[in-house]
Design an enzyme around this catalytic site. Structure first.
Site, short mmCIF file in Angstrom:
data_model
loop_
_atom_site.label_atom_id
_atom_site.label_comp_id
_atom_site.label_asym_id
_atom_site.label_seq_id
_atom_site.Cartn_x
_atom_site.Cartn_y
_atom_site.Cartn_z
N ASP A 163 -3.01 5.32 -0.09
CA ASP A 163 -2.64 4.08 0.60
C ASP A 163 -3.88 3.39 1.15
O ASP A 163 -4.78 4.04 1.72
CB ASP A 163 -1.66 4.36 1.73
CG ASP A 163 -0.26 4.64 1.20
OD1 ASP A 163 -0.06 4.56 -0.02
OD2 ASP A 163 0.63 4.94 2.02
N TYR A 168 2.70 -4.08 0.69
CA TYR A 168 2.29 -2.93 1.51
C TYR A 168 2.78 -3.06 2.95
O TYR A 168 2.54 -4.09 3.60
CB TYR A 168 0.76 -2.82 1.48
CG TYR A 168 0.22 -1.60 2.16
CD1 TYR A 168 0.40 -0.33 1.61
CD2 TYR A 168 -0.48 -1.71 3.36
CE1 TYR A 168 -0.10 0.79 2.24
CE2 TYR A 168 -1.00 -0.59 4.00
CZ TYR A 168 -0.81 0.66 3.44
OH TYR A 168 -1.30 1.78 4.06
#
Length: 698
Positions: free
Chosen positions: A103, A300
């Site tokens: 991430d 995201y």
């Protein structure tokens, strides 16, 4: 061959599909010149204190402060298998380059680099930095891989965060546990968060409500009121004196006001809104949004920005068009998106605001789980609202005089509903009662100075001042986000406790450890939580101090502050803490006492062990030690693990057991049960009729 490392298996699968690496192997996928594997969250963590020195295994004041000279890391046992797979892939001779695809944030950087370092890999690596799991975004990301050195400062920030949490957590927890003879868990961020809850509870407890009255003047369709009146008799006298009298309009003011469209969601504002509308916890909202991200339906989630970059104007307009066609609450409503309102590259750091993706156009929305669909709809309506017109209204304020007493009436008229049209439509579409429209202030009749009203009516209403409200997850997230901000300069980069990515976990940890409980939507500190904050010094529970640390971590990530300087400050803080707080008064040692009988001391953490219906358990919620009464070894000997046996095991490390092995009176046995720190019985010896038999059962 290139090795791609993601944070989760689901993300690895999505990236592998784009890269055409579809051949399944043990712990990774392969194909088209790529190996794609994954972590499972954190595979490597800071080593526990007792791995450094023998004396640090003991929870005692004389062993504090615990500050390692050189930091050590260890592989988490429950994910060691995947770590070994990654280690093998790192050292695969066919692998020439590694791509970090965890991430795109502080923790993602830490997860990858710790595995990379622990595995002893020295191969060059690059960084995949994307804000969407859409195929085009992944393809663009791989065409524009970034140099790893660009994220060295972000990694240092992540290391500082984890080391600071370790230092404060280990030293403060052990210090106050030893002083108060009760396991007291202290955290760098969770303790100031708990302190805010306790302070609010104290304000509510200390609040003394005050009675007051309002006199109403009813005329011409208006309800004008006096200022607060503390005496009921005085209010009744005013009402009586004005009743059936004449009211004169003394003053009228009109003001046109506008409410700009709301900003797009960052994670915190999304969590707050979802808590208000749906009752979702912050963690639930994060989980739902993360799942939507992995399904390529939203961007995201762990972002602190509420804007899009200026090159995303066309994309935002296209997505707004898809929402109008595919999301039910938009049916029949016209909307021409003003995308320029949500574009500001200067206010986007690592990731832009959360918005839906173009995948929405082909998604089977009826197959999306309920909670996820609610979040998806919420994100969609926010993009529509944020690109809408201003909400414009006119306020009117009138002052009337009757018998020398002044009354005030206010009204509001909508001139242009603007973006609120979409918000109202969305709320009406909700199945829950949360979709009710807000109560609007009614317009006043046409008024001008000098108008009189005859035979007015009056009434008196009784009111009470209201105490502060209990925190909900919505308002607690807001308080965490703004903690200490009133005492910090406007130039400060980041304010508040934790980050958008960590606040949900902090709240969950407080609940899990028994310091906070949820009742409906409200958050309450428990008795243990209140006691903990009562005994802790300001330095470990100050929201301002922790907010300053979080800002320091942001500056480290930008290369504007030294990591060594930050950690030196943390080390100094824990040293001062230990040397300042070295004893408590005798009555303080028992403030966390319990009416429950202490069976013994936990061999793992030193906490008290108590008895329940099914086991003997450690008081420390974070400790997994337990002696279960239905243990199979005792069952095989037709014995029960009772309190006396448990006491012997905990206090002496062994217990002697004897009895009948079968119904035959001559089949007797005696056994010695040995205890280890895991709470199991790896060794015991047993004697039958003078024949000694030994066993090493596990």
């Amino acid at each position: 061959m290139q090795l791609v490392i993601t944070e989760k298996p689901s993300v690895a699968k999505s990236i592998a599909e784009v890269l055409h690496a579809t051949e399944h192997k043990n712990g990774y996928l392969q194909g088209n010149g790529y190996l794609v594997s994954w972590c499972v969250g954190h595979l490597v963590e800071l080593a526990s204190a007792d791995t450094y020195r023998e004396e640090w295994k003991k929870w005692a004041y004389e062993t504090l402060p615990i500050i390692p000279d050189v930091w050590q890391y260890q592989v988490k046992e429950n994910t060691r298998k995947q770590y070994e797979i990654l280690k093998g892939l790192f050292h695969n001779p066919e692998v020439t380059e590694v791509i970090c695809a965890t991430d795109a944030g502080r923790e993602g950087e830490l997860i990858f680099r710790l595995v990379y370092e622990q595995a002893g890999c020295r191969k060059p690596f690059k960084r995949l930095w994307i804000s969407s799991m859409e195929e085009k975004a992944i393809e663009d990301g791989f065409r524009n891989l970034r140099e790893s050195r660009e994220y060295d400062d972000l990694y240092q920030s992540a290391v500082c965060r984890s080391v600071a949490d370790w230092l404060v957590g280990i030293n403060a927890t052990r210090l106050f546990t030893v002083l108060y003879r009760h396991k007291l868990t202290v955290g760098r961020v969770q303790t100031p968060t708990l302190a805010m809850l306790v302070d609010r509870e104290q304000s509510i407890t200390d609040f003394k409500k005050e009675q007051y009255f309002l006199v109403h003047l009813l005329c011409g369709g208006m309800d004008a009121v006096t200022e607060r009146i503390n005496d009921k008799n005085k209010a009744e006298q005013i009402a009586g004196a004005c009743r059936n009298g004449q009211a004169l309009v003394m003053y009228v003011s009109r003001e046109e006001k506008a409410v700009n469209p709301p900003k797009l969601y960052d994670l915190t504002t999304l969590q707050r809104e979802a808590n208000r509308l749906f009752g979702f916890t912050a963690q639930q909202t994060l989980d739902y949004t993360q799942s939507l991200y992995e399904k390529k339906l939203v961007t995201y989630p762990r972002t602190d920005s509420q804007f899009l970059t200026e090159d995303m104007g066309q994309t935002a307009g296209n997505i707004a068009g898809v929402i109008k066609k595919n999301i039910s609450f938009m049916q029949g409503i016209s909307h021409e998106p003003k995308v320029e309102k949500v574009l500001n590259s200067k206010k986007v750091s690592d990731h832009h605001a959360i918005i839906p993706t173009m995948e929405l156009a082909k998604a089977e929305l009826d197959k999306i789980p309920g909670g996820e669909m609610q979040i998806l709809s919420l994100i969609a309506q926010r993009l529509i609202c944020a690109t809408g017109e201003k909400h414009i209204y006119e306020t009117v304020k009138a002052e009337l005089s009757c018998n020398g007493i002044m009354f005030t009436a206010t009204g509001k008229s909508i001139l242009q509903n603007g973006w609120k049209t979409y918000e109202e439509q969305f709320k009406k579409s909700l199945k829950s009662g949360n979709g009710k429209a807000e109560k609007e202030e009614t317009p006043l009749p046409q008024l001008s100075e000098g108008i009189t009203f005859e035979q007015v009516e009056t009434k008196v209403s009784e009111h009470f001042t209201a105490p502060p409200k209990h925190f909900t997850e919505d308002t607690l997230l807001s308080a965490m986000e703004h903690a200490g901000s009133e005492q910090m300069n406007d130039e400060v980069e980041r304010k508040g406790l934790g980050t958008p990515a960590t606040r949900a976990a902090i709240i969950e940890k407080l609940v899990e450890k028994g310091f906070v409980e949820r009742k409906n939507k409200q958050m309450f500190p428990t008795d243990d939580g209140i006691k903990l904050i009562t005994v802790l010094p300001e330095v470990v529970k100050s929201p301002k101090l922790t907010a300053e640390w979080e800002n320091d971590l942001t500056l480290i990530a930008k290369g504007e502050k030294s990591a060594d300087t930050f950690l030196a400050g943390i080390e100094e803080l824990v040293s001062d803490l230990v040397h300042t707080y070295h004893e408590v008064e005798e009555n303080g040692k028992h403030m966390f006492g319990s009416d429950r009988e202490v069976i013994g001391k936990c061999p793992k953490c030193g906490g008290n062990v108590y008895e329940s219906k099914s086991n003997f358990y450690c008081e420390n919620r974070a400790c997994d030690f337990a002696l279960f009464k239905n243990n199979k070894y005792f069952a095989s000997m037709r014995k029960e693990l009772n309190k006396s046996i448990a006491q012997a095991l905990l206090n002496k490390g062994e217990a002697k057991v004897s009895g009948l092995y079968s119904q035959k009176k001559d089949s007797t046995f005696s056994a010695v049960i040995h205890m280890d720190a895991s709470g199991k019985y790896p060794q015991f010896s047993m004697t039958f009729d003078n024949k000694k038999q030994k066993s090493n059962q596990k």
